[in-house]
Scaffold this motif. Structure first.
Motif, PDB file in Angstrom:
ATOM      1  N   VAL A   1      -8.342  -0.194  24.194  1.00 46.71           N
ATOM      2  CA  VAL A   1      -6.996  -0.625  23.823  1.00 46.71           C
ATOM      3  C   VAL A   1      -6.355  -1.425  24.954  1.00 46.71           C
ATOM      4  N   ARG A   2      -5.417  -2.297  24.564  1.00 43.36           N
ATOM      5  CA  ARG A   2      -4.597  -3.038  25.511  1.00 43.36           C
ATOM      6  C   ARG A   2      -3.180  -3.106  24.957  1.00 43.36           C
ATOM      7  N   ASP A   3      -2.190  -3.157  25.848  1.00 44.13           N
ATOM      8  CA  ASP A   3      -0.792  -3.088  25.413  1.00 44.13           C
ATOM      9  C   ASP A   3       0.088  -4.115  26.114  1.00 44.13           C
ATOM     10  N   PRO A   4       0.288  -5.287  25.503  1.00 44.85           N
ATOM     11  CA  PRO A   4       1.299  -6.216  26.025  1.00 44.85           C
ATOM     12  C   PRO A   4       2.687  -5.568  25.991  1.00 44.85           C
ATOM     13  N   PHE A   5       3.478  -5.816  27.037  1.00 46.41           N
ATOM     14  CA  PHE A   5       4.779  -5.148  27.169  1.00 46.41           C
ATOM     15  C   PHE A   5       5.842  -6.131  27.687  1.00 46.41           C
ATOM     16  N   PRO A   6       6.007  -7.283  27.049  1.00 50.50           N
ATOM     17  CA  PRO A   6       6.972  -8.257  27.561  1.00 50.50           C
ATOM     18  C   PRO A   6       8.418  -7.778  27.504  1.00 50.50           C
ATOM     19  N   VAL A   7       8.760  -6.890  26.550  1.00 44.18           N
ATOM     20  CA  VAL A   7      10.148  -6.419  26.471  1.00 44.18           C
ATOM     21  C   VAL A   7      10.527  -5.582  27.679  1.00 44.18           C
ATOM     22  N   GLY A   8       9.529  -5.058  28.402  1.00 46.37           N
ATOM     23  CA  GLY A   8       9.800  -4.312  29.626  1.00 46.37           C
ATOM     24  C   GLY A   8       9.694  -5.163  30.872  1.00 46.37           C
ATOM     25  N   GLY A   9       9.449  -6.467  30.688  1.00 51.05           N
ATOM     26  CA  GLY A   9       9.297  -7.342  31.834  1.00 51.05           C
ATOM     27  C   GLY A   9       7.929  -7.246  32.471  1.00 51.05           C
TER      28      GLY A   9
END
Length: 302
Positions: free
Chosen positions: A226-234
């Motif tokens: 799995v991988r998790d992009p997290f742009p909303v957290g900067g």
């Protein structure tokens, strides 16, 4: 609020742990503030931003317990901040916090109760072969259909073609304390090649109130990468995401991808050079999902 010898507010103690790994160079780093009493939102956000980790947990001993070593119920209220905003729940910072509390002041393994914005999260710390592991029990999960237009927009932001999805694992929005859009890649190579439009994906996630995208590739009957992009957290990518792991466990059970009683192994962080392992346990007759992993302190200067 704690004060120093001059009567001014003392700087809070900030611990650094990595979760879902036994090597400080692996897993997902988290900040842990074991006593956040007296800190306002601005102060917590500033500490989280200065640390720069995907999340920092701020704990305050709760009404249900003293939080002291030997207490039969070690209860804390917990808030989680990314460098940009507060999030309702964070799995890796929960695991890190529980292990940090167990090690701090010799409290040792035991049961904790964390009161979070998402709900009450019991956590148990146990020791095996000299390693402390924490197991959190999620709030009641739920699974929602993902609107086709939203999936199309997510794929566009990721640069993925519709044909690169695994049809056996359809897109869904999964919740077990925070909302995640689950998208399954058909190949390991597709998952490994992550280069996305940060601004475009952030806008979609804010509109849908998503914490991360849970990008998945199934490598075995009970094994997933799995991988998790997290742009909303900067943060471009989260190295090991306990909240998303809990949501994914609920997703896998809801779609009958695994039995109602099963143990899943999620591998995350390998493509970032920070490998971690998350264990997801499903119990027949209990809708909640359990997520387990080790946590270790990050040495000063590391």
């Amino acid at each position: 609020m704690t004060t120093n010898s001059a009567g001014f507010p003392a700087a809070p103690e900030v611990l650094r742990y990595t979760a879902f790994a036994t090597d400080p160079a692996g897993g997902n780093p988290a900040g842990v503030v074991p006593d956040a009493a007296g800190l306002d939102d601005a102060a917590m956000l500033a500490i989280a931003a200065e640390l720069g980790y995907s999340e920092t947990a701020f704990l305050t001993p709760g009404v249900g317990g003293t939080g002291a070593p030997g207490s039969s119920e070690r209860s804390y209220s917990v808030r989680y901040f990314s460098p940009k905003a507060e999030v309702p729940f964070c799995g890796h910072a929960t695991v890190a916090s529980a292990v940090a509390l167990a090690e701090r002041d010799g409290a040792g393994p035991g049961d904790y109760v964390f009161a979070t914005r998402a709900g009450t999260v019991p956590v148990t710390v146990a020791e095996a072969d000299g390693v402390l592991r924490a197991t959190l029990t999620s709030v009641a999960p739920r699974i929602e259909e993902a609107a086709p237009d939203d999936v199309t927009e997510a794929l566009g932001a990721l640069g993925w073609a519709p044909g690169e999805l695994d049809a056996a694992l359809p897109p869904r929005i999964a919740f077990a304390g925070a909302r995640h859009l689950v998208l399954a890649a058909a190949t390991r190579a597709r998952l490994a090649d992550l280069s996305y439009d940060f601004t475009r994906l952030e806008a979609l996630m804010r509109r849908l109130d998503l914490t991360t995208l849970q990008l998945v590739w199934r490598s075995g009957e009970f094994d997933f990468h799995v991988r998790d992009p997290f742009p909303v957290g900067g943060v471009v990518e989260d190295p090991a995401t306990g909240a998303a792991a809990a949501a994914f466990g609920a997703y896998a059970r809801d779609l009958a991808l695994v039995p109602a009683d099963a143990v899943l192994t999620l591998h995350q962080g390998e493509d970032m050079g920070r490998p971690g392992v998350l264990t997801v346990t499903l119990r027949d007759g209990d809708a909640r999902v359990r997520v387990s992993g080790a946590a270790v302190r990050i040495p000063p200067g590391a």
